[in-house]
Design a protein around this motif. Structure first.
Motif, short mmCIF file in Angstrom:
data_model
loop_
_atom_site.label_atom_id
_atom_site.label_comp_id
_atom_site.label_asym_id
_atom_site.label_seq_id
_atom_site.Cartn_x
_atom_site.Cartn_y
_atom_site.Cartn_z
N ALA A 14 -6.92 1.25 -0.98
CA ALA A 14 -7.03 0.55 0.31
C ALA A 14 -8.06 1.24 1.21
CB ALA A 14 -5.67 0.52 1.00
N ILE A 48 0.88 -1.18 0.00
CA ILE A 48 0.00 0.00 0.00
C ILE A 48 0.91 1.22 0.00
CG2 ILE A 48 -1.86 1.23 1.16
CD1 ILE A 48 -2.63 -1.33 2.59
N ALA A 92 -6.00 4.14 5.89
CA ALA A 92 -5.06 3.31 5.12
C ALA A 92 -3.62 3.74 5.39
CB ALA A 92 -5.39 3.39 3.63
N ILE A 145 -7.35 -6.58 4.77
CA ILE A 145 -7.25 -5.14 4.99
C ILE A 145 -8.14 -4.69 6.14
CG2 ILE A 145 -7.74 -2.87 3.96
CD1 ILE A 145 -6.69 -3.96 1.30
N PHE A 183 -1.72 -1.87 -3.96
CA PHE A 183 -2.78 -0.91 -3.65
C PHE A 183 -2.20 0.49 -3.54
CE2 PHE A 183 -4.61 -4.81 -1.92
CZ PHE A 183 -5.96 -4.72 -2.26
N SER A 184 -2.95 1.47 -4.04
CA SER A 184 -2.66 2.85 -3.67
C SER A 184 -3.36 3.09 -2.33
CB SER A 184 -3.19 3.82 -4.71
OG SER A 184 -4.62 3.81 -4.73
N TYR A 185 -2.98 4.15 -1.62
CA TYR A 185 -3.66 4.47 -0.36
C TYR A 185 -5.16 4.68 -0.59
CZ TYR A 185 0.66 4.95 2.33
OH TYR A 185 1.84 4.70 2.98
#
Length: 597
Positions: free
Chosen positions: A383, A268, A446, A398, A378-380
């Motif tokens: 997520a 992430i 996240a 998650i 994942f990007s922030y």
């Protein structure tokens, strides 16, 4: 009767002044303010303390003591000659900072011997005159610092000049035609001073590098980097050495590690990230507990000590993040390629593997070298969407990691960690680097999920070495430490916060002080004074540093803490990885002083 009272008061003031003088005479190289003097000599009344403050001001004016910073004094420890570092200013207010007591003494341009900023010099200090600043004359330049300056070239028929951008040099630099390196008028250039004769107004120099046309984005960014001594290009020899390194994930290498390629793993990171140096793995165990792995790129498997790549990384110390680019610590082939934990690729990692229960309690932890394979990047924002909606990939992992991170965070604040949660300023830019807009990047769940598990890994690694189990002794290690705040700064913060109606404890146990700061930071959220008070709170704190002398991390409330989780972009993390590898293998302690140096 009135005369008798006046005489008594005068006698009392004389006695007080004598006590102040006696205190000052005993301080040698120590610094002090009026409160410290008052406490030391037992002056408790407001009138006495005011008289002490006025006496110190007068003594500084007369040259009997030195005011090293506003309200802070020390006794001068100097003879007629001194050695120190020359500080040049383009406004003519040059000075020398003496080695003996750190005093800053004015040096007029006519007395500078054309010393440049950072040169080590010997000075002759003029006899002090009442009410006047002390003054020094450079009599020898002991050690010349390599000097380069950034500016714009102006080229005539037979020679050129660099019109400098520097705050350290008021004059232009003369450049002979043969030393222009094909530079033209309007070029931004890096120029080295080669000579500055005593009777010449301008120094002479040579062009080291042409950065491009002044005003162009890439040119100006490189100029900023060069001005602050930051590298704006990678040495080709280092890049060639890096390009020869392959992933090398052979059966023999895998056999020496824990193989976790079949465990759900993901990264992430920011949407525009290219170097992924940390990943999380997650699986539910048969006993209802959870195995959570914090996996960090195993940079030191590829970058060995005292190689050309290692020396360049040590010189850079960290990656540098600018508005439109990253100046990496390691060559791109390593930081964005071989070492980066990219999805669907086998990668070598240094990992901390936790077994945890639903209450966020760490039941066991293990530090080991592993082989992993990230299933998803994942990007922030992606997520965060999973956390908020419960939809998307890796939902169970998650959501559970977010739940555990919140428990860890709550426990951390209860144990005295300071809750600095400030918005980060970011820019929208086009392909040419032109800024289109500005926005605040707010840290959401996240971001905090990743932060909490990185903190846990860093803390676990530091505790493993610094507080070993059984009868083992702690071995030399690199710690990230944070000292207690300066009491006077805390007192100032409490006084200012009080004017806005907030209460902060300025003394007492660290846990109570930090809880009171956290309450204030929570109460101030969304109010007009939020930015002001939160900035003051940060400035009341000491700066965190790297050292082998562990004093704990005040701001986090941790007894042991280090930096283990970002070896792609921080050299101290590479040092930590090497020490861990040595100690896990049963190796002997390294030399403490050499490590500190």
């Amino acid at each position: 009767m009135a005369q008798s009272a006046k005489a008594a008061s005068s006698k009392s003031n004389i006695a007080l002044a004598k006590k102040v003088m006696d205190f000052v005479m005993q301080q040698k190289n120590n610094t002090y303010n009026y409160k410290q003097v008052a406490h030391a000599i037992g002056a408790k009344t407001a009138v006495q303390q005011r008289n002490i403050a006025l006496q110190l001001v007068e003594m500084a004016f007369n040259g009997e003591i030195i005011e090293v910073s506003p309200g802070k004094y020390k006794s001068p420890q100097r003879g007629n000659e001194a050695i120190g570092v020359f500080v040049r200013r383009s406004n003519g207010k040059n000075s020398v900072i003496t080695d003996s007591d750190g005093e800053t003494i004015f040096v007029a341009e006519r007395n500078s011997m054309h010393a440049l900023n950072g040169d080590r010099v010997k000075v002759n200090i003029a006899a002090h005159r009442r009410g006047a600043e002390p003054e020094a004359e450079v009599i020898e330049i002991i050690e010349k610092k390599e000097q380069t300056f950034i500016g714009t070239l102006k080229v005539d028929k037979h020679f050129g000049y660099l019109l400098t951008d520097s705050k350290y040099l008021a004059t232009d630099i003369f450049i002979p035609k043969a030393k222009l390196k094909s530079g033209k008028t309007g070029d931004k250039a890096v120029v080295r001073i080669t000579e500055w004769k005593d009777d010449f107004k301008n120094p002479s120099g040579e062009v080291v590098d042409i950065l491009g046309k002044a005003g162009e984005n890439n040119t100006e960014i490189h100029a900023i980097l060069a001005e602050f001594g930051l590298p704006y290009k990678y040495p080709s020899t280092v890049e060639k050495a890096a390009d020869k390194i392959g992933a090398g994930i052979t059966e023999e290498v895998v056999a020496q590690r824990i193989d976790m390629r079949d465990v759900l793993t993901f990264t992430i990171d920011p949407a525009d990230a290219k170097d992924f140096d940390d990943a999380l793995s997650f699986r539910r165990l048969s006993n209802g507990h959870y195995e959570i792995g914090v996996h960090i790129a195993d940079v030191t498997h590829y970058v060995h000590p005292d190689t050309i790549i290692d020396r360049e990384a040590q010189k850079r110390a960290t990656s540098v993040y600018l508005v439109d680019r990253v100046v990496p610590m390691l060559p791109e082939h390593l930081c964005n390629g071989i070492c980066s934990l990219r999805p669907n690729e086998d990668k070598l990692a240094f990992s901390v593997i936790f077994h945890m229960d639903d209450d966020g309690k760490v039941l066991t932890s293990k530090i080991a070298r592993t082989v992993i394979r990230s299933d998803r990047r994942f990007s922030y924002e992606e997520a965060q969407n999973v956390i908020e909606t419960g939809l998307g990939d890796c939902v169970e992992a998650i959501k559970k990691l977010d739940e555990l991170a919140k428990i860890l965070r709550r426990q951390r604040y209860e144990n005295g960690s300071v809750e600095f949660d400030r918005a980060e300023v970011k820019f929208h830019i086009d392909e040419a680097g032109k800024p289109l807009g500005v926005f605040f990047k707010v840290s959401k769940d996240a971001n905090k999920l990743i932060e909490e598990f990185m903190l846990l890994a860093n803390r676990t690694v530091a505790t493993f070495v610094g507080k070993p189990q059984g009868k083992k002794k702690a071995k030399p290690f690199v710690y990230r430490v944070h000292d207690v705040p300066d009491p006077s700064r805390l007192a100032d913060l409490a006084a200012i916060a009080r004017t806005f109606g907030y209460k902060i404890k300025a003394s007492g146990p660290p846990k109570e002080i930090n809880r009171s700061i956290n309450r204030m930071l929570a109460e101030v959220k969304g109010r007009g004074e939020e930015n002001y008070l939160s900035t003051l709170a940060i400035r009341s704190m000491a700066k965190a540093i790297y050292t082998t002398d562990n004093i704990g991390h005040y701001g986090l409330g941790f007894e042991y803490y280090t930096h283990f989780t970002s070896p792609i972009r921080r050299y101290p993390d590479m040092m930590v990885h090497r020490l861990l590898d040595r100690y896990l293998a049963g190796g002997r302690s390294v030399n403490l002083q050499k490590l500190e140096d």
